[in-house]
Design an enzyme around this catalytic site. Structure first.
Site, PDB file in Angstrom:
ATOM      1  CD  GLU A  56       1.851  40.905  18.430  1.00  0.00           C
ATOM      2  OE1 GLU A  56       2.538  41.513  19.256  1.00  0.00           O
ATOM      3  OE2 GLU A  56       1.167  39.894  18.727  1.00  0.00           O
TER       4      GLU A  56
ATOM      5  CD1 TRP B 177       0.211  43.049  21.595  1.00  0.00           C
ATOM      6  CD2 TRP B 177       0.566  43.837  23.666  1.00  0.00           C
ATOM      7  NE1 TRP B 177      -0.331  42.157  22.504  1.00  0.00           N
ATOM      8  CE2 TRP B 177      -0.127  42.622  23.776  1.00  0.00           C
ATOM      9  CE3 TRP B 177       0.895  44.524  24.828  1.00  0.00           C
ATOM     10  CZ2 TRP B 177      -0.489  42.075  25.006  1.00  0.00           C
ATOM     11  CZ3 TRP B 177       0.533  43.978  26.062  1.00  0.00           C
ATOM     12  CH2 TRP B 177      -0.152  42.766  26.143  1.00  0.00           C
TER      13      TRP B 177
ATOM     14  CD1 TRP C  46      14.951  43.275  41.982  1.00  0.00           C
ATOM     15  CD2 TRP C  46      14.264  41.270  41.271  1.00  0.00           C
ATOM     16  NE1 TRP C  46      13.712  43.443  41.398  1.00  0.00           N
ATOM     17  CE2 TRP C  46      13.265  42.228  40.951  1.00  0.00           C
ATOM     18  CE3 TRP C  46      14.061  39.945  40.920  1.00  0.00           C
ATOM     19  CZ2 TRP C  46      12.087  41.877  40.302  1.00  0.00           C
ATOM     20  CZ3 TRP C  46      12.885  39.593  40.272  1.00  0.00           C
ATOM     21  CH2 TRP C  46      11.921  40.560  39.970  1.00  0.00           C
TER      22      TRP C  46
ATOM     23  CG  ASN D  58       7.613  39.330  20.696  1.00  0.00           C
ATOM     24  OD1 ASN D  58       7.935  40.199  21.507  1.00  0.00           O
ATOM     25  ND2 ASN D  58       6.506  38.621  20.820  1.00  0.00           N
TER      26      ASN D  58
ATOM     27  CD1 TRP E  26      11.681  44.265  37.216  1.00  0.00           C
ATOM     28  CD2 TRP E  26      11.856  45.733  35.547  1.00  0.00           C
ATOM     29  NE1 TRP E  26      11.123  45.451  37.637  1.00  0.00           N
ATOM     30  CE2 TRP E  26      11.208  46.368  36.631  1.00  0.00           C
ATOM     31  CE3 TRP E  26      12.072  46.464  34.374  1.00  0.00           C
ATOM     32  CZ2 TRP E  26      10.788  47.707  36.595  1.00  0.00           C
ATOM     33  CZ3 TRP E  26      11.650  47.785  34.326  1.00  0.00           C
ATOM     34  CH2 TRP E  26      11.021  48.398  35.435  1.00  0.00           C
TER      35      TRP E  26
ATOM     36  CD1 TRP F 118      13.172  44.587  28.763  1.00  0.00           C
ATOM     37  CD2 TRP F 118      13.545  42.997  30.293  1.00  0.00           C
ATOM     38  NE1 TRP F 118      14.234  43.841  28.333  1.00  0.00           N
ATOM     39  CE2 TRP F 118      14.485  42.865  29.250  1.00  0.00           C
ATOM     40  CE3 TRP F 118      13.585  42.091  31.347  1.00  0.00           C
ATOM     41  CZ2 TRP F 118      15.462  41.864  29.254  1.00  0.00           C
ATOM     42  CZ3 TRP F 118      14.562  41.096  31.350  1.00  0.00           C
ATOM     43  CH2 TRP F 118      15.476  40.982  30.322  1.00  0.00           C
TER      44      TRP F 118
HETATM   45  P1  FAD Z   1       6.245  42.125  14.187  1.00  0.00           P
HETATM   46  O1  FAD Z   1       5.882  40.855  14.835  1.00  0.00           O
HETATM   47  O2  FAD Z   1       6.315  42.163  12.722  1.00  0.00           O
HETATM   48  O3  FAD Z   1       5.205  43.201  14.703  1.00  0.00           O
HETATM   49  C1  FAD Z   1       4.890  44.397  13.991  1.00  0.00           C
HETATM   50  C2  FAD Z   1       5.135  45.583  14.875  1.00  0.00           C
HETATM   51  O4  FAD Z   1       4.307  45.534  16.024  1.00  0.00           O
HETATM   52  C3  FAD Z   1       6.547  45.664  15.415  1.00  0.00           C
HETATM   53  O5  FAD Z   1       7.386  46.260  14.496  1.00  0.00           O
HETATM   54  C4  FAD Z   1       6.360  46.465  16.688  1.00  0.00           C
HETATM   55  O6  FAD Z   1       6.313  47.836  16.442  1.00  0.00           O
HETATM   56  C5  FAD Z   1       5.006  46.024  17.165  1.00  0.00           C
HETATM   57  N1  FAD Z   1       5.133  44.929  18.134  1.00  0.00           N
HETATM   58  C6  FAD Z   1       5.227  43.612  17.875  1.00  0.00           C
HETATM   59  N2  FAD Z   1       5.270  42.912  19.024  1.00  0.00           N
HETATM   60  C7  FAD Z   1       5.217  43.801  20.020  1.00  0.00           C
HETATM   61  C8  FAD Z   1       5.221  43.711  21.441  1.00  0.00           C
HETATM   62  N3  FAD Z   1       5.283  42.520  22.072  1.00  0.00           N
HETATM   63  N4  FAD Z   1       5.186  44.836  22.165  1.00  0.00           N
HETATM   64  C9  FAD Z   1       5.112  46.037  21.549  1.00  0.00           C
HETATM   65  N5  FAD Z   1       5.085  46.204  20.222  1.00  0.00           N
HETATM   66  C10 FAD Z   1       5.143  45.102  19.460  1.00  0.00           C
HETATM   67  N6  FAD Z   1       9.917  46.408  20.569  1.00  0.00           N
HETATM   68  C11 FAD Z   1      10.537  47.516  20.157  1.00  0.00           C
HETATM   69  O7  FAD Z   1      10.152  48.091  19.135  1.00  0.00           O
HETATM   70  N7  FAD Z   1      11.590  48.047  20.863  1.00  0.00           N
HETATM   71  C12 FAD Z   1      12.069  47.450  21.996  1.00  0.00           C
HETATM   72  O8  FAD Z   1      13.007  47.961  22.608  1.00  0.00           O
HETATM   73  C13 FAD Z   1      11.439  46.253  22.431  1.00  0.00           C
HETATM   74  N8  FAD Z   1      11.900  45.604  23.538  1.00  0.00           N
HETATM   75  C14 FAD Z   1      11.256  44.451  23.950  1.00  0.00           C
HETATM   76  C15 FAD Z   1      11.707  43.808  25.119  1.00  0.00           C
HETATM   77  C16 FAD Z   1      11.078  42.648  25.561  1.00  0.00           C
HETATM   78  C17 FAD Z   1      11.544  41.965  26.825  1.00  0.00           C
HETATM   79  C18 FAD Z   1       9.993  42.114  24.831  1.00  0.00           C
HETATM   80  C19 FAD Z   1       9.312  40.853  25.280  1.00  0.00           C
HETATM   81  C20 FAD Z   1       9.535  42.758  23.684  1.00  0.00           C
HETATM   82  C21 FAD Z   1      10.155  43.926  23.231  1.00  0.00           C
HETATM   83  N9  FAD Z   1       9.714  44.599  22.066  1.00  0.00           N
HETATM   84  C22 FAD Z   1      10.333  45.753  21.675  1.00  0.00           C
HETATM   85  C23 FAD Z   1       8.516  44.142  21.342  1.00  0.00           C
HETATM   86  C24 FAD Z   1       8.764  43.147  20.201  1.00  0.00           C
HETATM   87  O9  FAD Z   1       9.625  42.128  20.611  1.00  0.00           O
HETATM   88  C25 FAD Z   1       9.350  43.818  18.969  1.00  0.00           C
HETATM   89  O10 FAD Z   1       8.601  44.956  18.635  1.00  0.00           O
HETATM   90  C26 FAD Z   1       9.312  42.857  17.776  1.00  0.00           C
HETATM   91  O11 FAD Z   1      10.057  41.701  18.073  1.00  0.00           O
HETATM   92  C27 FAD Z   1       9.874  43.558  16.573  1.00  0.00           C
HETATM   93  O12 FAD Z   1       9.948  42.670  15.505  1.00  0.00           O
HETATM   94  P2  FAD Z   1       9.042  42.852  14.222  1.00  0.00           P
HETATM   95  O13 FAD Z   1       9.121  44.234  13.720  1.00  0.00           O
HETATM   96  O14 FAD Z   1       9.415  41.755  13.303  1.00  0.00           O
HETATM   97  O15 FAD Z   1       7.607  42.605  14.852  1.00  0.00           O
END
Ligand code: FAD
Length: 486
Positions: free
Chosen positions: A297, A300, A328, A363, A381, A404
């Site tokens: 993650e 990612w 759209w 997420n 989107w 997105w």
């Molecule tokens: P954890 O699950 O604890 O993950 C640890 C870290 O990994 C996160 O803090 C984050 O930095 C990174 N991470 C985790 N999942 C993803 C992912 N799918 N993509 C990229 N990085 C990830 N993340 C943002 O930081 N800012 C946003 O604006 C954002 N917008 C999103 C919009 C959509 C439509 C989707 C599907 C995902 C988005 N994410 C975004 C990614 C992800 O949802 C969040 O990073 C995550 O939910 C943050 O929660 P956490 O810190 O508990 O994540």
């Protein structure tokens, strides 16, 4: 006191911490601790469509913590009300005319967004015109976008091979050195907790007497708070550090729990990463590499930064060219109901209400609501991306755009567009007892989960709407829309 002593300025942007801040440390070491902190806020940002008073409030809280942390250690942070391109010439001209003279160095941590790249180039030119050196360092990414490339020199457009190379680089000497260099010393964190800090900085803006710069932090705080709509969480390095220590004890459950929105199964560190209160290397240094899914993650996020760096056009349009001109349907009243969380799809409504009331969304649910907006409501989107940026405290261009475009199938997901999430099945799988749904949609509190998850059930709850669309019908329309665009 300061006259005739060399000093530097550290320009803070999204590296709002002292611990493990390498460009700040470099500046500090070049000037025996005589470094001044500067943050420039351009009020023009207030006019942007995706500006968020809530996120700004969180940002200001982070700045406030940083300022106090610097002051407690003999340093200072000045927050000015001007775009960097105006603030730097003004400040440098005034310093030049004063007894203090120009700083010998301005430092900052590198940023990768298209806007930041253009801005930083402009500042480099301004500094050059004043004959002031600058020094930059990698900061919030472990691996910079130009470092993780394919053998032919191109950038990765698919995550799995990107991850393979990224991970190998992180485990290699370079990656491990970086992790060590940004490590937060436990002693520092403890001293911060106990308020027992040493004077590591040897100058403050107060030493520069007779200059006209005014700290505007309080002004921003009092103006902005009038427009804040949610409770803003605690911010800053120490809060992030504590959250990280607490997560360290839970990381063993991450893989099993991370997709279940009714549990506190994820780290919730994203909002601290956004402002640089903590960075990826510090997170991995603390939690280790035991949970591969968690490491993935973190990667990612870096992958999406790489995409944005190599393809800055994704900020405005589809990564896949064939989907740039999808027709759209963009029904504004449906969009409104999606934003409010009144679509009649309980998992979607719960997610949107979590977002609206807390500034964060799980997420798994982000993926569900994004897919729903695009493939059930047939809305562009970019409307959803923009709304997320307005509401998310962790709103961050690269992962938000990447998330997105992934959900909309216009991005770098190798799966074709006909993978369409079924919101009913997603809800039943990831929130089987509807605990998450009931938390955010209290109207449904007394219904059994199987009724909540059934598309055709007679819910008959006063005040809770019937489903806005029929998923099966909309799925067919979405498939046609994409097929027509190919
Ligand atoms: P954890 O699950 O604890 O993950 C640890 C870290 O990994 C996160 O803090 C984050 O930095 C990174 N991470 C985790 N999942 C993803 C992912 N799918 N993509 C990229 N990085 C990830 N993340 C943002 O930081 N800012 C946003 O604006 C954002 N917008 C999103 C919009 C959509 C439509 C989707 C599907 C995902 C988005 N994410 C975004 C990614 C992800 O949802 C969040 O990073 C995550 O939910 C943050 O929660 P956490 O810190 O508990 O994540």
């Amino acid at each position: 006191m300061m006259v005739n002593k060399r000093y530097g300025i550290h320009w803070f942007r999204r590296d709002l911490r002292i611990a493990g801040n390498e460009s700040l440390r470099y500046n500090w070491s070049q000037h025996a601790g005589r470094v001044l902190g500067l943050f420039c806020f351009d009020s023009e940002f207030l006019k942007r469509a995706d500006f968020s008073h809530n996120r700004f409030a969180f940002f200001l809280k982070t700045l406030r913590q940083l300022q106090s942390e610097m002051r407690q250690q003999g340093g200072d942070l000045l927050v000015v009300d001007a775009a960097p391109s105006k603030a730097f010439p003004q400040i440098l001209n005034e310093l030049k005319r004063s007894d203090y003279g120009l700083p010998s160095l301005v430092s900052w941590g590198r940023d990768y967004e298209p806007f930041a790249r253009a801005r930083d180039q402009q500042i480099e030119n301004i500094l050059q015109s004043f004959q002031v050196n600058h020094h930059t360092e990698r900061d919030h990414l472990l691996m910079e976008p130009h470092e993780i490339l394919k053998d032919d020199g191109g950038f990765y457009q698919v995550y799995s091979p990107y991850f393979k190379r990224w991970y190998a680089s992180v485990l290699a000497e370079k990656g491990q050195r970086r992790i060590q260099a940004q490590k937060v010393s436990e002693g520092y964190a403890q001293r911060l907790i106990q308020g027992d800090l040493k004077n590591i900085f040897q100058t403050s803006w107060k030493d520069f007497k007779g200059l006209s710069f005014l700290d505007q932090l309080e002004h921003f705080e009092s103006e902005n708070k009038k427009s804040v709509t949610i409770a803003i969480p605690e911010a800053g390095f120490l809060t992030a550090y504590r959250r990280l220590q607490e997560f360290k004890n839970r990381v063993g459950d991450y893989t099993a729990q991370r997709d279940l929105p009714f549990l506190d199964g994820t780290s919730q560190l994203s909002l601290y990463q956004k402002n640089g209160s903590l960075v990826s290397s510090q997170i991995l240094q603390t939690v280790g590499f035991r949970d591969q899914q968690f490491v993935k993650e973190i990667a990612w996020r870096e992958f999406y930064y790489s995409i944005l760096w190599h393809r800055p056009d994704v900020e405005a349009s589809a990564f896949l060219p064939q989907y740039k001109n999808i027709k759209w349907q963009n029904d504004a009243s449906w969009f409104q109901r999606w934003c409010e969380g009144t679509t009649g799809f309980p998992i979607v409504d719960a997610g949107m209400r979590q977002l609206n009331t807390t500034g964060w969304m799980h997420n798994r649910v982000r993926m569900i609501v994004a897919s729903f907006l695009v493939k059930d409501l047939l809305i562009d989107w970019r409307w959803g991306e923009n709304y997320f940026m307005k509401m998310l405290l962790d709103g961050d261009l690269a992962p938000n755009n990447g998330g997105w475009q992934w959900a909309a199938s216009t991005g770098c997901d190798p799966q074709p567009y006909f993978r369409i999430f079924n919101p009913w099945l997603q809800a039943a799988k990831f929130d089987p007892d509807a605990e998450y749904i009931k938390q955010y949609v209290p109207e449904l509190r007394d219904l059994p989960a199987k009724i909540i998850h059934a598309p055709d059930a007679e819910r008959g709850i006063a005040g809770y709407p019937e489903p806005i669309v029929d998923h099966a019908v909309q799925k067919t329309k979405a498939l046609q829309l994409f097929a027509l665009s190919e």
